[in-house]
Design a protein around this motif. Sequence first.
Motif, mmCIF file in Angstrom:
data_model
loop_
_atom_site.group_PDB
_atom_site.id
_atom_site.type_symbol
_atom_site.label_atom_id
_atom_site.label_comp_id
_atom_site.label_asym_id
_atom_site.label_seq_id
_atom_site.Cartn_x
_atom_site.Cartn_y
_atom_site.Cartn_z
ATOM 1 N N PRO A 1 0.831 -1.213 0.000
ATOM 2 C CA PRO A 1 0.000 0.000 0.000
ATOM 3 C C PRO A 1 0.861 1.257 0.000
ATOM 4 N N ARG A 2 0.490 2.189 -0.881
ATOM 5 C CA ARG A 2 1.225 3.451 -0.970
ATOM 6 C C ARG A 2 0.343 4.629 -0.634
ATOM 7 N N ILE A 3 -0.886 4.352 -0.241
ATOM 8 C CA ILE A 3 -1.792 5.433 0.137
ATOM 9 C C ILE A 3 -2.332 5.162 1.536
ATOM 10 N N LEU A 4 -2.871 6.203 2.137
ATOM 11 C CA LEU A 4 -3.486 6.118 3.461
ATOM 12 C C LEU A 4 -2.502 5.619 4.515
ATOM 13 N N GLN A 5 -1.276 6.069 4.402
ATOM 14 C CA GLN A 5 -0.241 5.672 5.340
ATOM 15 C C GLN A 5 0.184 6.821 6.254
ATOM 16 N N HIS A 6 -0.590 7.879 6.277
ATOM 17 C CA HIS A 6 -0.217 9.052 7.069
ATOM 18 C C HIS A 6 -0.625 8.879 8.527
ATOM 19 N N PRO A 7 0.153 9.414 9.441
ATOM 20 C CA PRO A 7 -0.277 9.388 10.850
ATOM 21 C C PRO A 7 -1.490 10.269 11.113
ATOM 22 N N SER A 8 -1.723 11.231 10.239
ATOM 23 C CA SER A 8 -2.845 12.158 10.398
ATOM 24 C C SER A 8 -4.087 11.621 9.687
ATOM 25 N N ASP A 9 -5.203 11.504 10.420
ATOM 26 C CA ASP A 9 -6.457 11.076 9.801
ATOM 27 C C ASP A 9 -6.911 12.065 8.726
ATOM 28 N N TRP A 10 -6.668 13.343 8.956
ATOM 29 C CA TRP A 10 -7.057 14.355 7.976
ATOM 30 C C TRP A 10 -6.336 14.152 6.652
ATOM 31 N N SER A 11 -5.046 13.857 6.720
ATOM 32 C CA SER A 11 -4.286 13.610 5.481
ATOM 33 C C SER A 11 -4.814 12.373 4.763
ATOM 34 N N ASN A 12 -5.181 11.353 5.515
ATOM 35 C CA ASN A 12 -5.736 10.153 4.895
ATOM 36 C C ASN A 12 -7.092 10.426 4.259
ATOM 37 N N LEU A 13 -7.893 11.279 4.876
ATOM 38 C CA LEU A 13 -9.180 11.649 4.282
ATOM 39 C C LEU A 13 -8.981 12.405 2.970
ATOM 40 N N GLN A 14 -8.022 13.328 2.967
ATOM 41 C CA GLN A 14 -7.739 14.064 1.733
ATOM 42 C C GLN A 14 -7.310 13.098 0.624
ATOM 43 N N GLU A 15 -6.461 12.166 0.990
ATOM 44 C CA GLU A 15 -5.956 11.220 -0.003
ATOM 45 C C GLU A 15 -7.086 10.337 -0.531
ATOM 46 N N SER A 16 -7.977 9.914 0.349
ATOM 47 C CA SER A 16 -9.118 9.097 -0.074
ATOM 48 C C SER A 16 -9.971 9.845 -1.091
ATOM 49 N N TYR A 17 -10.222 11.107 -0.807
ATOM 50 C CA TYR A 17 -11.026 11.918 -1.737
ATOM 51 C C TYR A 17 -10.335 12.037 -3.092
ATOM 52 N N LEU A 18 -9.043 12.292 -3.084
ATOM 53 C CA LEU A 18 -8.330 12.490 -4.335
ATOM 54 C C LEU A 18 -8.302 11.221 -5.180
ATOM 55 N N VAL A 19 -8.198 10.065 -4.522
ATOM 56 C CA VAL A 19 -8.246 8.806 -5.269
ATOM 57 C C VAL A 19 -9.618 8.628 -5.918
ATOM 58 N N LEU A 20 -10.674 8.856 -5.152
ATOM 59 C CA LEU A 20 -12.018 8.711 -5.703
ATOM 60 C C LEU A 20 -12.257 9.701 -6.848
ATOM 61 N N ARG A 21 -11.808 10.920 -6.657
ATOM 62 C CA ARG A 21 -12.022 11.951 -7.691
ATOM 63 C C ARG A 21 -11.215 11.636 -8.946
ATOM 64 N N ALA A 22 -9.981 11.163 -8.772
ATOM 65 C CA ALA A 22 -9.162 10.808 -9.936
ATOM 66 C C ALA A 22 -9.769 9.629 -10.689
ATOM 67 N N MET A 23 -10.308 8.660 -9.951
ATOM 68 C CA MET A 23 -10.943 7.515 -10.601
ATOM 69 C C MET A 23 -12.181 7.956 -11.373
ATOM 70 N N GLU A 24 -12.949 8.857 -10.795
ATOM 71 C CA GLU A 24 -14.124 9.390 -11.487
ATOM 72 C C GLU A 24 -13.722 10.079 -12.795
#
Length: 215
Positions: free
Chosen positions: A170-193
């Motif tokens: 895994p290369r995503i959602l590895q941040h200690p900050s939950d906020w950073s992981n939320l941002q990354e989750s959104y960007l993955v979904l948006r890029a896939m869209e």
Amino acid sequence: MRLGGLALLLQALLSSGLPALGFPATGQGPRFDGAARWGREMQVEFGSSLKLARKLLVETKILTQQFVSARLAGAKLPFPGLSKSGLLPPMSRTAQQWLALPALQRLLEMRRALLVFRGYVEILGRRDPGLAQGLQEIGLDLRDLLHHLDYQMGGSGQPAPPPPGPPAAPRILQHPSDWSNLQESYLVLRAMETFLGRVVRDFTLLRMGGGWAPH
């Protein structure tokens, strides 16, 4: 005279390689016939892929909207960081540049990108149980669309692409900050869209016979 005229006509037909008669073009051999047959037989297949890609696009849009409402309400979107991180499939080509590529190359690049997104969907589902059901459906549809792509590339007469290797770490959602992981989750979904929108446009053209030639 009649026999001579008929011989000249037959010679002209043979040299022109008229596909209606089943003759390959001069100098092309069976490769020409294979390309033409591939184009005819793939139209129904491209239509099936288009339906699946449209379904995926709708599912991804709905899930992204739900994610924003539930996890990022009030946040200022988008977040630019992940697009420059090298974690997402490259999507820097314009629509014109993309469609200028040979059909087989576009199918291959679609396959590579969708494999990446499928892996990310699995990671997102494990990290966010609230999204698991929707992501599971998307993952299954991505799997089916990848099967379609493999079939289409195999039907072109070209060597089949190698099977995917073991999943990468895994290369995503590895941040200690939950906020950073939320941002990354959104960007993955948006890029896939965004990428699925391109896939839908491409299969629309392929189904209509636009740019179907494998070479």
